[in-house]
Design a protein around this motif. Structure first.
Motif, short mmCIF file in Angstrom:
data_model
loop_
_atom_site.label_atom_id
_atom_site.label_comp_id
_atom_site.label_asym_id
_atom_site.label_seq_id
_atom_site.Cartn_x
_atom_site.Cartn_y
_atom_site.Cartn_z
N HIS A 1 2.63 69.09 -27.55
CA HIS A 1 2.68 69.44 -28.97
C HIS A 1 4.10 69.82 -29.39
CE1 HIS A 1 -1.90 70.50 -28.99
NE2 HIS A 1 -1.68 69.21 -29.15
N ALA A 2 4.81 70.53 -28.51
CA ALA A 2 6.20 70.90 -28.81
C ALA A 2 7.09 69.66 -28.94
CB ALA A 2 6.75 71.83 -27.73
N ILE A 3 6.89 68.69 -28.06
CA ILE A 3 7.66 67.43 -28.15
C ILE A 3 7.36 66.73 -29.46
CG2 ILE A 3 7.99 65.15 -27.13
CD1 ILE A 3 7.08 66.43 -24.43
N ASP A 4 6.08 66.58 -29.75
CA ASP A 4 5.65 65.79 -30.89
C ASP A 4 6.03 66.42 -32.22
OD1 ASP A 4 3.87 63.36 -31.59
OD2 ASP A 4 3.07 64.94 -32.85
N LEU A 5 5.89 67.73 -32.32
CA LEU A 5 6.13 68.42 -33.59
C LEU A 5 7.59 68.81 -33.77
CD1 LEU A 5 3.04 70.79 -33.57
CD2 LEU A 5 3.33 68.78 -35.03
N PHE A 6 8.21 69.29 -32.70
CA PHE A 6 9.54 69.90 -32.82
C PHE A 6 10.63 69.16 -32.05
CE2 PHE A 6 6.33 73.22 -33.42
CZ PHE A 6 6.68 73.66 -34.69
N GLY A 7 10.28 68.11 -31.34
CA GLY A 7 11.29 67.37 -30.59
C GLY A 7 11.88 68.15 -29.44
N GLY A 8 11.12 69.10 -28.90
CA GLY A 8 11.61 69.96 -27.82
C GLY A 8 11.50 71.42 -28.20
N GLY A 9 12.22 72.26 -27.47
CA GLY A 9 12.18 73.68 -27.77
C GLY A 9 12.53 74.52 -26.56
N PRO A 10 12.32 75.83 -26.64
CA PRO A 10 12.61 76.70 -25.49
C PRO A 10 11.70 76.33 -24.33
CG PRO A 10 11.34 77.87 -27.16
CD PRO A 10 11.74 76.57 -27.77
N PHE A 11 12.25 76.39 -23.13
CA PHE A 11 11.50 75.90 -21.98
C PHE A 11 11.53 76.92 -20.85
CE2 PHE A 11 11.16 73.71 -17.90
CZ PHE A 11 9.98 73.01 -18.08
N ALA A 12 10.36 77.19 -20.31
CA ALA A 12 10.25 78.06 -19.14
C ALA A 12 8.98 77.71 -18.40
CB ALA A 12 10.24 79.53 -19.55
N THR A 13 8.97 77.99 -17.12
CA THR A 13 7.78 77.82 -16.29
C THR A 13 7.54 79.12 -15.53
OG1 THR A 13 8.90 77.04 -14.29
CG2 THR A 13 8.40 75.38 -15.99
N GLU A 14 6.56 79.08 -14.62
CA GLU A 14 6.23 80.27 -13.84
C GLU A 14 7.37 80.69 -12.93
OE1 GLU A 14 5.14 76.76 -11.28
OE2 GLU A 14 5.07 77.28 -13.41
N THR A 15 8.34 79.81 -12.69
CA THR A 15 9.44 80.14 -11.79
C THR A 15 10.53 80.94 -12.47
OG1 THR A 15 10.63 78.09 -12.25
CG2 THR A 15 9.00 78.05 -10.45
N ASP A 16 10.50 81.01 -13.80
CA ASP A 16 11.52 81.77 -14.52
C ASP A 16 11.21 83.26 -14.48
OD1 ASP A 16 13.41 79.77 -15.99
OD2 ASP A 16 11.40 78.94 -16.21
N ALA A 17 12.23 84.05 -14.25
CA ALA A 17 12.04 85.50 -14.15
C ALA A 17 11.60 86.09 -15.47
CB ALA A 17 13.34 86.16 -13.70
N ILE A 18 10.74 87.09 -15.40
CA ILE A 18 10.30 87.79 -16.60
C ILE A 18 11.51 88.40 -17.30
CG2 ILE A 18 9.03 89.81 -17.41
CD1 ILE A 18 6.91 89.21 -15.35
N GLY A 19 11.57 88.20 -18.61
CA GLY A 19 12.68 88.71 -19.40
C GLY A 19 13.79 87.71 -19.62
N THR A 20 13.70 86.55 -18.96
CA THR A 20 14.74 85.53 -19.11
C THR A 20 14.69 84.90 -20.49
OG1 THR A 20 14.62 85.01 -16.76
CG2 THR A 20 15.62 83.35 -18.19
N THR A 21 15.85 84.75 -21.10
CA THR A 21 15.92 84.01 -22.37
C THR A 21 15.89 82.53 -22.04
OG1 THR A 21 17.20 85.75 -23.44
CG2 THR A 21 17.27 83.56 -24.44
N PRO A 22 14.89 81.80 -22.53
CA PRO A 22 14.75 80.41 -22.11
C PRO A 22 15.84 79.50 -22.65
CG PRO A 22 13.15 80.94 -23.80
CD PRO A 22 13.80 82.23 -23.42
N GLN A 23 16.15 78.50 -21.87
CA GLN A 23 17.07 77.46 -22.30
C GLN A 23 16.32 76.45 -23.16
OE1 GLN A 23 20.48 77.38 -21.59
NE2 GLN A 23 20.02 79.45 -20.86
N TYR A 24 17.08 75.67 -23.90
CA TYR A 24 16.49 74.62 -24.73
C TYR A 24 16.31 73.36 -23.90
CZ TYR A 24 16.10 71.02 -28.37
OH TYR A 24 15.68 69.98 -29.15
#
Length: 539
Positions: free
Chosen positions: A179-202
């Motif tokens: 839905h993020a791809i289709d509506l917004f062409g991408g966006g902030p990205f994170a998975t379970e491997t990202d530390a809590i509190g991390t500001t996500p990359q685009y």
């Protein structure tokens, strides 16, 4: 919950305490959650893990922590407006030739007329919903890793079951990232491997596409000892293998829009998996039954691949099916016919849709799908946005059963929303064949289209008449008001220019709009909070 959850996608610590529909959460996701039970307690019990999984599903249907309102998941907008299905449906439908809404709430008219900007609260609510679901899934996936399951002493007999839950969460996350791809062409990205509190990359759309594709293929390859998804139709409304194959079909059919590369052959490959006899799906004999209060128990369930479930007692919300049943109701289309306690007099359709059935002023007696239009007392055109009498009504979603009995609650429907269904997959197969994909046949494509038309009572299409243009029209006739139209028009290259409808661009006759409107903007609120996020061109 404050609207800052999208700033740190990896961090939604959801230990659900412990209702399938109402987990608690704090107002700052950078703090430790304040739960009655900690994650170490919840995720040590397979029964409670299942309840948390249920909340991941329910987030598509409900809007808050208690229902129907009063403790919303997100703020900055009325809770009823904030619902996932309601907002996704609006961006997919009222921005097209299939639907119009007459209300003047906030910046809703901008959405109606394709004049939104990066401060539009309805665009923002959709964006927030998508990434809220991603955040919930990330935390569930993080908490159910093999290492965590081992450290919490999950019984060996339950391990594979919990691993399957984890795979379902990964599939739901992939759905939201699509839905993020289709509506917004991408966006902030994170998975379970990202530390809590991390500001996500685009992550831009093509890169997010690659991630979703790889994630879905990895899930498809799992065996029974590593968390394989359930077989198609094993349990109603679960994210099973057929849901995965359908999502991959959609991803590949739209790949040229997302990445610039045609993937029609891959779309056929995964459509064939859904369409195989072994999957067990079949068209419902009745089109209308697909959208009634007992669509979970009639033959409709044999066609619906992935429903978002609703129950008048257990999933009370002013979004979702409550919205889709109440908002189109009023005037000659009575509340009793819809099985509800009163209509909201908002949603109608446009002559661009009704005309596809042969007339803009009357139903087609030879097509069951057009019997869901209500012309009585309505101006068949859309001359005025704000007048409910302007534009035909649609009685597609109703809170009555196939036997005519009312749903369990006259305010909150029992009707499930068919996010994916077999007829859509048949039409995607036919389109992918016409786009030159291999692994299918023109004969089979024609057969699928004519099976769908025969169910509606419509005459058969000939081989010579089966074209990409006719597929686009057939998708509108079959799938109107199911949340596909915007994506379809973009894929066919006619969303912003070359094809107009009432009030497109803010004028009654409709006009071309800027080509950048094939994507919605990244909300300014999130870009202020996360400096990693660029803005989509044009905004």
């Amino acid at each position: 919950m404050q609207r800052n959850f999208t700033r740190t996608l990896g961090i939604m610590a959801m230990a659900a305490g412990i209702s399938a529909l109402a987990p608690s959460c704090t107002k700052d996701l950078n703090q430790s959650p304040d739960y009655a039970a900690s994650s170490n307690v919840v995720y040590a019990d397979p029964a409670q893990i299942q309840q948390v999984l249920a909340r991941l599903y329910a987030t598509f249907a409900v809007s808050g922590q208690q229902g129907p309102a009063g403790n919303p998941d997100i703020s900055g907008i009325d809770e009823g407006f904030s619902n996932y299905i309601r907002q996704y449906w609006q961006l997919q439908e009222i921005t097209t030739d299939e639907a119009v809404i007459g209300w003047n709430d906030g910046t809703l008219p901008q959405v109606n007329t394709l004049q939104w900007n990066a401060d539009n609260e309805f665009v923002r609510a959709t964006y927030d919903r998508v990434f809220y679901e991603v955040g919930l899934c990330n935390e569930f996936i993080r908490q159910t890793s093999d290492a965590n399951l081992s450290s919490r002493g999950i019984p060996a007999a339950s391990l594979n079951t919990v691993r399957t839950y984890r795979s379902e969460a990964r599939l739901l996350r992939a759905l939201s990232y699509w839905h993020a791809i289709d509506l917004f062409g991408g966006g902030p990205f994170a998975t379970e491997t990202d530390a809590i509190g991390t500001t996500p990359q685009y992550k831009k759309g093509a890169d997010m596409f690659a991630y979703v594709e790889s994630e879905l293929k990895a899930l498809d390859a799992l065996d029974d000892n590593s968390g394989a998804l359930l077989a198609p139709k094993a349990v109603y409304a679960r994210a099973d293998k057929a849901v995965l194959w359908t999502l991959l079909t959609k991803l590949y059919l739209n790949a040229k829009v997302y990445t610039g590369t045609d993937r029609s052959t891959d779309a056929i490959t995964y459509a064939n998996k859904v369409l195989a006899a072994s999957s067990g799906y079949s068209l419902s004999p009745s089109y209308a039954n697909l959208f009634l209060a007992d669509n979970n128990t009639t033959d409709a369930r044999n066609e619906i691949i992935f429903p978002i479930t609703f129950d008048g007692t257990r999933t009370q919300t002013y979004g979702g099916m409550t919205y889709l049943v109440h908002a189109p109701n009023g005037r000659a289309y009575t509340a009793a016919q819809a099985g509800i306690d009163g209509g909201w007099s908002g949603l109608r359709t446009k002559p661009a849709l009704t005309g596809l059935f042969g007339s803009t002023t009357a139903r087609n007696p030879n097509d069951a799908r057009s019997q869901l239009f209500v012309f009585q007392g309505q101006n068949p055109r859309v001359d005025t946005l704000g007048q409910f009498s302007s534009g035909p009504l649609i009685a597609k979603y109703r809170n009555v059963t196939s036997t005519g009995a009312p749903g369990s609650n006259v305010t909150f429907p029992d009707t499930d929303f068919p996010m994916f269904r077999l007829a859509d997959v048949m039409l995607m197969y036919a389109e992918a064949v016409l786009r030159g994909g291999s692994g299918g046949s023109a004969t089979q494509a024609l057969a699928y289209v004519n099976q769908i038309r025969a169910r509606a009572g419509a005459s058969a299409t000939t081989a010579g008449a089966l074209t990409l243009s006719s597929i686009l029209d057939e998708r509108a006739r079959e799938l109107f008001w199911e949340g596909h139209r915007r994506t379809d028009l973009i894929r066919f290259g006619v969303y912003t220019t070359g094809y107009n409808w009432a009030f497109k661009g803010g004028v009654q006759a409709g006009k071309d709009v800027e080509t950048f409107r094939t994507l919605f903007p990244i909300p300014n609120t999130d870009r202020v909070a996360n400096p990693n996020l660029p803005q989509n061109p044009g905004y």
